[in-house]
Every structure is written in C-alpha cells, then in structure tokens.
Design a protein around this motif. Structure first.
Motif, PDB file in Angstrom:
ATOM      1  N   PRO A  69       0.830  -1.210   0.000  1.00  0.00           N
ATOM      2  CA  PRO A  69       0.000   0.000   0.000  1.00  0.00           C
ATOM      3  C   PRO A  69       0.864   1.259   0.000  1.00  0.00           C
ATOM      4  CG  PRO A  69      -0.703  -1.538   1.713  1.00  0.00           C
ATOM      5  CD  PRO A  69       0.597  -2.053   1.166  1.00  0.00           C
ATOM      6  N   LEU A  70       0.331   2.315  -0.559  1.00  0.00           N
ATOM      7  CA  LEU A  70       1.045   3.593  -0.583  1.00  0.00           C
ATOM      8  C   LEU A  70       1.353   4.076   0.835  1.00  0.00           C
ATOM      9  CD1 LEU A  70       2.190   5.878  -2.290  1.00  0.00           C
ATOM     10  CD2 LEU A  70      -0.091   6.894  -2.352  1.00  0.00           C
ATOM     11  N   GLU A  71       0.423   3.840   1.753  1.00  0.00           N
ATOM     12  CA  GLU A  71       0.622   4.251   3.145  1.00  0.00           C
ATOM     13  C   GLU A  71       1.854   3.568   3.751  1.00  0.00           C
ATOM     14  OE1 GLU A  71      -2.250   2.809   2.006  1.00  0.00           O
ATOM     15  OE2 GLU A  71      -3.418   4.649   1.748  1.00  0.00           O
ATOM     16  N   MET A  72       2.070   2.313   3.408  1.00  0.00           N
ATOM     17  CA  MET A  72       3.231   1.586   3.916  1.00  0.00           C
ATOM     18  C   MET A  72       4.514   2.160   3.332  1.00  0.00           C
ATOM     19  SD  MET A  72       4.148  -2.469   3.792  1.00  0.00           S
ATOM     20  CE  MET A  72       2.897  -2.940   4.979  1.00  0.00           C
ATOM     21  N   ALA A  73       4.469   2.530   2.063  1.00  0.00           N
ATOM     22  CA  ALA A  73       5.650   3.137   1.440  1.00  0.00           C
ATOM     23  C   ALA A  73       6.018   4.434   2.158  1.00  0.00           C
ATOM     24  CB  ALA A  73       5.387   3.388  -0.038  1.00  0.00           C
ATOM     25  N   GLN A  74       5.016   5.244   2.490  1.00  0.00           N
ATOM     26  CA  GLN A  74       5.276   6.493   3.205  1.00  0.00           C
ATOM     27  C   GLN A  74       5.801   6.212   4.613  1.00  0.00           C
ATOM     28  OE1 GLN A  74       1.274   8.062   2.734  1.00  0.00           O
ATOM     29  NE2 GLN A  74       2.042   9.677   1.382  1.00  0.00           N
ATOM     30  N   ARG A  75       5.160   5.273   5.308  1.00  0.00           N
ATOM     31  CA  ARG A  75       5.537   4.955   6.690  1.00  0.00           C
ATOM     32  C   ARG A  75       6.977   4.476   6.789  1.00  0.00           C
ATOM     33  NH1 ARG A  75       1.275   2.158   7.975  1.00  0.00           N
ATOM     34  NH2 ARG A  75       2.030   0.151   7.242  1.00  0.00           N
ATOM     35  N   HIS A  76       7.463   3.783   5.771  1.00  0.00           N
ATOM     36  CA  HIS A  76       8.821   3.248   5.821  1.00  0.00           C
ATOM     37  C   HIS A  76       9.833   4.128   5.103  1.00  0.00           C
ATOM     38  CE1 HIS A  76       7.910  -0.366   8.020  1.00  0.00           C
ATOM     39  NE2 HIS A  76       6.797  -0.471   7.297  1.00  0.00           N
ATOM     40  N   GLY A  77       9.441   5.362   4.817  1.00  0.00           N
ATOM     41  CA  GLY A  77      10.395   6.357   4.356  1.00  0.00           C
ATOM     42  C   GLY A  77      10.788   6.313   2.900  1.00  0.00           C
ATOM     43  N   LEU A  78       9.987   5.681   2.061  1.00  0.00           N
ATOM     44  CA  LEU A  78      10.305   5.753   0.642  1.00  0.00           C
ATOM     45  C   LEU A  78      10.120   7.200   0.184  1.00  0.00           C
ATOM     46  CD1 LEU A  78      10.085   2.646   0.868  1.00  0.00           C
ATOM     47  CD2 LEU A  78       9.067   2.689  -1.390  1.00  0.00           C
ATOM     48  N   PRO A  79      11.092   7.759  -0.525  1.00  0.00           N
ATOM     49  CA  PRO A  79      10.990   9.160  -0.947  1.00  0.00           C
ATOM     50  C   PRO A  79       9.897   9.349  -2.010  1.00  0.00           C
ATOM     51  CG  PRO A  79      12.917   8.134  -1.916  1.00  0.00           C
ATOM     52  CD  PRO A  79      12.330   7.127  -0.984  1.00  0.00           C
ATOM     53  N   LYS A  80       9.474  10.606  -2.192  1.00  0.00           N
ATOM     54  CA  LYS A  80       8.446  10.900  -3.200  1.00  0.00           C
ATOM     55  C   LYS A  80       8.910  10.496  -4.593  1.00  0.00           C
ATOM     56  CE  LYS A  80       5.980  14.559  -0.861  1.00  0.00           C
ATOM     57  NZ  LYS A  80       5.440  15.909  -0.933  1.00  0.00           N
ATOM     58  N   TRP A  81      10.180  10.640  -4.851  1.00  0.00           N
ATOM     59  CA  TRP A  81      10.781  10.229  -6.127  1.00  0.00           C
ATOM     60  C   TRP A  81      12.028   9.436  -5.826  1.00  0.00           C
ATOM     61  CZ3 TRP A  81       8.072  10.898 -10.437  1.00  0.00           C
ATOM     62  CH2 TRP A  81       7.057  11.861 -10.431  1.00  0.00           C
ATOM     63  N   MET A  82      12.232   8.349  -6.552  1.00  0.00           N
ATOM     64  CA  MET A  82      13.439   7.557  -6.356  1.00  0.00           C
ATOM     65  C   MET A  82      13.952   7.057  -7.705  1.00  0.00           C
ATOM     66  SD  MET A  82      11.639   4.145  -4.622  1.00  0.00           S
ATOM     67  CE  MET A  82      13.101   3.676  -3.833  1.00  0.00           C
ATOM     68  N   ALA A  83      15.227   6.810  -7.748  1.00  0.00           N
ATOM     69  CA  ALA A  83      15.836   6.300  -8.976  1.00  0.00           C
ATOM     70  C   ALA A  83      15.426   4.841  -9.165  1.00  0.00           C
ATOM     71  CB  ALA A  83      17.351   6.415  -8.892  1.00  0.00           C
ATOM     72  N   GLU A  84      15.355   4.411 -10.401  1.00  0.00           N
ATOM     73  CA  GLU A  84      14.985   3.027 -10.686  1.00  0.00           C
ATOM     74  C   GLU A  84      16.006   2.051 -10.100  1.00  0.00           C
ATOM     75  OE1 GLU A  84      13.684   2.157 -14.665  1.00  0.00           O
ATOM     76  OE2 GLU A  84      12.733   4.122 -14.840  1.00  0.00           O
ATOM     77  N   GLU A  85      17.252   2.498  -9.965  1.00  0.00           N
ATOM     78  CA  GLU A  85      18.275   1.661  -9.352  1.00  0.00           C
ATOM     79  C   GLU A  85      17.953   1.409  -7.881  1.00  0.00           C
ATOM     80  OE1 GLU A  85      19.070   4.576 -11.023  1.00  0.00           O
ATOM     81  OE2 GLU A  85      19.554   3.566 -12.894  1.00  0.00           O
ATOM     82  N   GLU A  86      17.429   2.442  -7.185  1.00  0.00           N
ATOM     83  CA  GLU A  86      17.039   2.281  -5.781  1.00  0.00           C
ATOM     84  C   GLU A  86      15.900   1.269  -5.649  1.00  0.00           C
ATOM     85  OE1 GLU A  86      17.232   6.196  -3.288  1.00  0.00           O
ATOM     86  OE2 GLU A  86      16.615   6.723  -5.334  1.00  0.00           O
ATOM     87  N   LEU A  87      14.931   1.363  -6.554  1.00  0.00           N
ATOM     88  CA  LEU A  87      13.826   0.414  -6.538  1.00  0.00           C
ATOM     89  C   LEU A  87      14.338  -0.994  -6.818  1.00  0.00           C
ATOM     90  CD1 LEU A  87      10.820  -0.277  -6.371  1.00  0.00           C
ATOM     91  CD2 LEU A  87      10.648   0.277  -8.802  1.00  0.00           C
ATOM     92  N   GLY A  88      15.232  -1.116  -7.773  1.00  0.00           N
ATOM     93  CA  GLY A  88      15.824  -2.416  -8.069  1.00  0.00           C
ATOM     94  C   GLY A  88      16.546  -3.008  -6.865  1.00  0.00           C
TER      95      GLY A  88
END
Length: 121
Positions: free
Chosen positions: A14-33
């Motif tokens: 969920p988007l809420e979980m992404a926010q709660r765990h500090g995922l930035p508003k924008w991230m590089a595809e390498e970070e996601l990988g």
C-alpha cells in the motif's frame, strides 16, 4: 525517476506503507531495483503476512478505449466482467450476453464503471 506510488505498485505494498517506511516521493529506478533484489525486513514481513485473499493493487483496463490504471481494490468490489471509462456510452461498451443480468458499479478507480454480467441459470 519513479514516483512513490509507482514504487509501491512495483513492491506490491500500500502507498501508506511506502510512506511509513520512508520511501521518498521520487526515487531512482536503481534504488527500486535494490529494494526488489534485497528487501528490507519490513518488506519481507509484509510479504509473509499476506493471506492472498485480496490483492494489494489491481490493474484496471477500459474495455472500450484501453485506458489503464492501477488501483487499490475496495472490499465491496465484486469480480467485474469488465470495466469501462465513465464517459463511454452504452452503445460503446460490450453487449450484455443473452440471458444475462447486468449490474453497474460507479466509482471504480478514478474514472471507471465496473460491470458484472450474471447469467441466470
């Protein structure tokens, strides 16, 4: 760069979980990988806790024009026969099968109407 929402969809959280765990508003595809290749403990736990009853995200595609979006499914959503953008006319959507009863559900995703065709037997 990928948005937090797109990262949540890719991580199947969920988007809420992404926010709660500090995922930035924008991230590089390498970070996601890197998150996909080496998930942090909270992501491993989230995946382990899934029951599989309901998906975190569903992919909606208009049966008329092909417009696509990912949405969080609601508890009240039935298994739709198809979805169509709300601006399409009845003549544009797929025909109701012979002998079927059609039900329409508004407010599916941001712009869809969900359609359920049930054949009475």
């Amino acid at each position: 760069m990928i948005s937090r929402r797109d990262a949540a969809i890719a991580l199947d959280i969920p988007l809420e979980m992404a926010q709660r765990h500090g995922l930035p508003k924008w991230m590089a595809e390498e970070e996601l990988g890197a998150l996909l290749d080496n998930p942090p403990p909270w992501l491993v736990q989230s995946r382990a806790n899934r029951t599989g009853k309901r998906p975190v995200w569903v992919h909606l595609v208009c049966a008329v024009c092909g417009y696509e979006e990912a949405a969080r499914p609601k508890k009240w959503w039935p298994d739709f026969s198809f979805v169509a953008c709300e601006h399409h006319t009845r003549q544009e959507v797929p025909e109701r099968p012979a002998g079927a009863v059609r039900s329409e559900f508004e407010a599916v995703g941001t712009r869809f109407i969900g359609v359920v065709d049930v054949v009475d037997q």
